[in-house]
Write a protein that holds these residues in place. Sequence first.
Motif, PDB file in Angstrom:
ATOM      1  N   VAL A   1      36.612  31.466  52.187  1.00 26.84           N
ATOM      2  CA  VAL A   1      36.486  32.635  51.404  1.00 26.84           C
ATOM      3  C   VAL A   1      36.951  32.340  50.123  1.00 26.84           C
ATOM      4  O   VAL A   1      37.934  31.844  49.829  1.00 26.84           O
ATOM      5  CB  VAL A   1      37.588  33.572  52.059  1.00 26.84           C
ATOM      6  N   ILE A   2      35.879  32.827  49.238  1.00 28.17           N
ATOM      7  CA  ILE A   2      36.356  32.581  47.679  1.00 28.17           C
ATOM      8  C   ILE A   2      36.447  34.007  47.122  1.00 28.17           C
ATOM      9  O   ILE A   2      35.543  34.743  47.099  1.00 28.17           O
ATOM     10  CB  ILE A   2      35.176  32.016  47.053  1.00 28.17           C
ATOM     11  N   LEU A   3      37.480  34.481  46.446  1.00 23.54           N
ATOM     12  CA  LEU A   3      37.849  35.647  45.890  1.00 23.54           C
ATOM     13  C   LEU A   3      37.615  35.414  44.061  1.00 23.54           C
ATOM     14  O   LEU A   3      38.001  34.588  43.502  1.00 23.54           O
ATOM     15  CB  LEU A   3      38.982  36.087  45.907  1.00 23.54           C
ATOM     16  N   GLU A   4      36.402  35.923  43.352  1.00 20.42           N
ATOM     17  CA  GLU A   4      36.252  36.024  42.308  1.00 20.42           C
ATOM     18  C   GLU A   4      36.467  37.313  41.541  1.00 20.42           C
ATOM     19  O   GLU A   4      36.233  38.257  42.158  1.00 20.42           O
ATOM     20  CB  GLU A   4      34.870  35.736  42.098  1.00 20.42           C
ATOM     21  N   ILE A   5      37.163  37.305  40.586  1.00 28.11           N
ATOM     22  CA  ILE A   5      37.885  38.339  39.769  1.00 28.11           C
ATOM     23  C   ILE A   5      37.361  38.384  38.289  1.00 28.11           C
ATOM     24  O   ILE A   5      37.618  37.471  37.646  1.00 28.11           O
ATOM     25  CB  ILE A   5      39.196  38.683  39.744  1.00 28.11           C
TER      26      ILE A   5
ATOM     27  N   ARG B   1      39.806  45.417  55.956  1.00 27.97           N
ATOM     28  CA  ARG B   1      38.844  45.660  56.866  1.00 27.97           C
ATOM     29  C   ARG B   1      37.738  44.721  56.985  1.00 27.97           C
ATOM     30  O   ARG B   1      37.179  44.606  58.010  1.00 27.97           O
ATOM     31  CB  ARG B   1      38.147  46.957  56.262  1.00 27.97           C
ATOM     32  N   ILE B   2      37.465  43.924  55.640  1.00 28.50           N
ATOM     33  CA  ILE B   2      36.390  42.964  55.833  1.00 28.50           C
ATOM     34  C   ILE B   2      36.966  41.864  56.669  1.00 28.50           C
ATOM     35  O   ILE B   2      36.212  41.240  57.547  1.00 28.50           O
ATOM     36  CB  ILE B   2      36.121  42.517  54.287  1.00 28.50           C
ATOM     37  N   ALA B   3      38.357  41.502  56.559  1.00 26.38           N
ATOM     38  CA  ALA B   3      38.898  40.484  57.296  1.00 26.38           C
ATOM     39  C   ALA B   3      38.659  40.895  58.825  1.00 26.38           C
ATOM     40  O   ALA B   3      38.427  39.917  59.803  1.00 26.38           O
ATOM     41  CB  ALA B   3      40.291  40.318  56.915  1.00 26.38           C
ATOM     42  N   GLN B   4      38.990  42.041  59.280  1.00 27.32           N
ATOM     43  CA  GLN B   4      39.045  42.612  60.803  1.00 27.32           C
ATOM     44  C   GLN B   4      37.468  42.506  61.111  1.00 27.32           C
ATOM     45  O   GLN B   4      37.190  42.099  62.356  1.00 27.32           O
ATOM     46  CB  GLN B   4      39.660  43.798  60.749  1.00 27.32           C
ATOM     47  N   GLU B   5      36.697  43.135  60.488  1.00 29.00           N
ATOM     48  CA  GLU B   5      35.207  43.386  60.764  1.00 29.00           C
ATOM     49  C   GLU B   5      34.265  42.243  60.868  1.00 29.00           C
ATOM     50  O   GLU B   5      33.286  41.923  61.477  1.00 29.00           O
ATOM     51  CB  GLU B   5      34.601  44.454  60.185  1.00 29.00           C
TER      52      GLU B   5
ATOM     53  N   THR C   1      28.271  38.593  49.992  1.00 24.74           N
ATOM     54  CA  THR C   1      28.947  38.987  48.770  1.00 24.74           C
ATOM     55  C   THR C   1      28.862  40.354  48.882  1.00 24.74           C
ATOM     56  O   THR C   1      28.181  41.141  49.092  1.00 24.74           O
ATOM     57  CB  THR C   1      27.861  38.595  47.692  1.00 24.74           C
ATOM     58  N   VAL C   2      30.336  40.815  48.386  1.00 26.24           N
ATOM     59  CA  VAL C   2      30.451  42.356  48.406  1.00 26.24           C
ATOM     60  C   VAL C   2      31.465  42.844  47.226  1.00 26.24           C
ATOM     61  O   VAL C   2      32.113  41.611  47.045  1.00 26.24           O
ATOM     62  CB  VAL C   2      31.362  42.669  49.757  1.00 26.24           C
ATOM     63  N   SER C   3      31.246  44.051  46.801  1.00 28.89           N
ATOM     64  CA  SER C   3      32.112  44.239  45.538  1.00 28.89           C
ATOM     65  C   SER C   3      33.130  45.250  46.366  1.00 28.89           C
ATOM     66  O   SER C   3      33.005  46.158  47.020  1.00 28.89           O
ATOM     67  CB  SER C   3      31.093  45.155  44.341  1.00 28.89           C
ATOM     68  N   LEU C   4      34.335  45.232  45.560  1.00 26.80           N
ATOM     69  CA  LEU C   4      35.629  45.906  46.422  1.00 26.80           C
ATOM     70  C   LEU C   4      36.148  46.482  45.112  1.00 26.80           C
ATOM     71  O   LEU C   4      35.951  46.506  43.956  1.00 26.80           O
ATOM     72  CB  LEU C   4      36.621  44.618  46.345  1.00 26.80           C
ATOM     73  N   ASP C   5      36.658  47.792  45.690  1.00 26.23           N
ATOM     74  CA  ASP C   5      37.107  48.841  44.879  1.00 26.23           C
ATOM     75  C   ASP C   5      38.349  48.115  44.104  1.00 26.23           C
ATOM     76  O   ASP C   5      39.303  48.090  45.084  1.00 26.23           O
ATOM     77  CB  ASP C   5      37.290  50.273  45.233  1.00 26.23           C
ATOM     78  N   PRO C   6      38.755  47.912  42.881  1.00 26.93           N
ATOM     79  CA  PRO C   6      39.990  47.340  42.545  1.00 26.93           C
ATOM     80  C   PRO C   6      41.293  48.023  42.816  1.00 26.93           C
ATOM     81  O   PRO C   6      42.200  47.666  42.982  1.00 26.93           O
ATOM     82  CB  PRO C   6      39.779  47.016  41.102  1.00 26.93           C
ATOM     83  N   VAL C   7      41.136  49.401  43.122  1.00 24.63           N
ATOM     84  CA  VAL C   7      42.218  50.143  43.449  1.00 24.63           C
ATOM     85  C   VAL C   7      42.452  50.157  44.774  1.00 24.63           C
ATOM     86  O   VAL C   7      43.866  49.999  45.354  1.00 24.63           O
ATOM     87  CB  VAL C   7      42.057  51.610  43.054  1.00 24.63           C
ATOM     88  N   ARG C   8      41.549  49.924  45.660  1.00 24.33           N
ATOM     89  CA  ARG C   8      41.932  49.690  47.002  1.00 24.33           C
ATOM     90  C   ARG C   8      41.127  48.415  47.680  1.00 24.33           C
ATOM     91  O   ARG C   8      40.896  48.013  48.825  1.00 24.33           O
ATOM     92  CB  ARG C   8      40.847  50.839  47.721  1.00 24.33           C
ATOM     93  N   ALA C   9      41.347  47.574  46.798  1.00 24.80           N
ATOM     94  CA  ALA C   9      40.906  45.955  47.046  1.00 24.80           C
ATOM     95  C   ALA C   9      41.642  45.439  48.430  1.00 24.80           C
ATOM     96  O   ALA C   9      40.882  44.886  49.295  1.00 24.80           O
ATOM     97  CB  ALA C   9      41.130  45.057  45.962  1.00 24.80           C
TER      98      ALA C   9
END
Length: 217
Positions: A180-184, A161-165, A147-155
Amino acid sequence: GTRLRMELDRVPLWRGDHVSVSQLIEDFARYLYLPRLKSPAVLVEAVRDGVSLLTWEQEAFAYADGFDEAAGRYRGLRAGQQVAIATEAPQGLVVKPEAAKRQMDTAGPPGPPSHGGGTVEGPTGAGPVTGPRPPAPSRLPTRFHGTVSLDPVRAGAEAGRIAQEILTHLVNVPGARVQVILEIEAVAPEGVPENVVRTVTENARTLRFRSHGFERE
């Protein structure tokens, strides 16, 4: 990529379980009911984008270098990763997710060699030789979660980067099923304007969100 998948299913443009990239370029140039493209490069980029999506099974497609009729299998089948497709005279096939998944599920790794009991056979006629039991192979992990939190401006950039790494490594494990489940969650103390509610609701429906909605406290 997701827009191309919509057109593939809507018309439909599939020729069986796949369609060649060159055929799609011809279709978009010929049929007036399809969106007009500035150049074939636009469609090639859409194919690249769709294949690279982590949600390719639900929203896009897979890609293959070709199809072996005799073996009934795709050559160079890839999905959920970046692929190189020539803009000039592009080759390759866009593959339905169901067909790609069937092949991927049957291409698992070979099983580990079996070990006997506490004895091993000696030279012919010598009978069994007593020895220590071979050590059991270490058990590999079978599940990952994170689980990771993303910056909404740079999501977008952070998700890339998460996809690549992370995800690229997981989807390339033979037989792995990656979800992959994206929760907003958004809280606006002053209230969300009606035009934003309307736009977000419509876009969520178009993007096939499992669930979505606004609430009043």
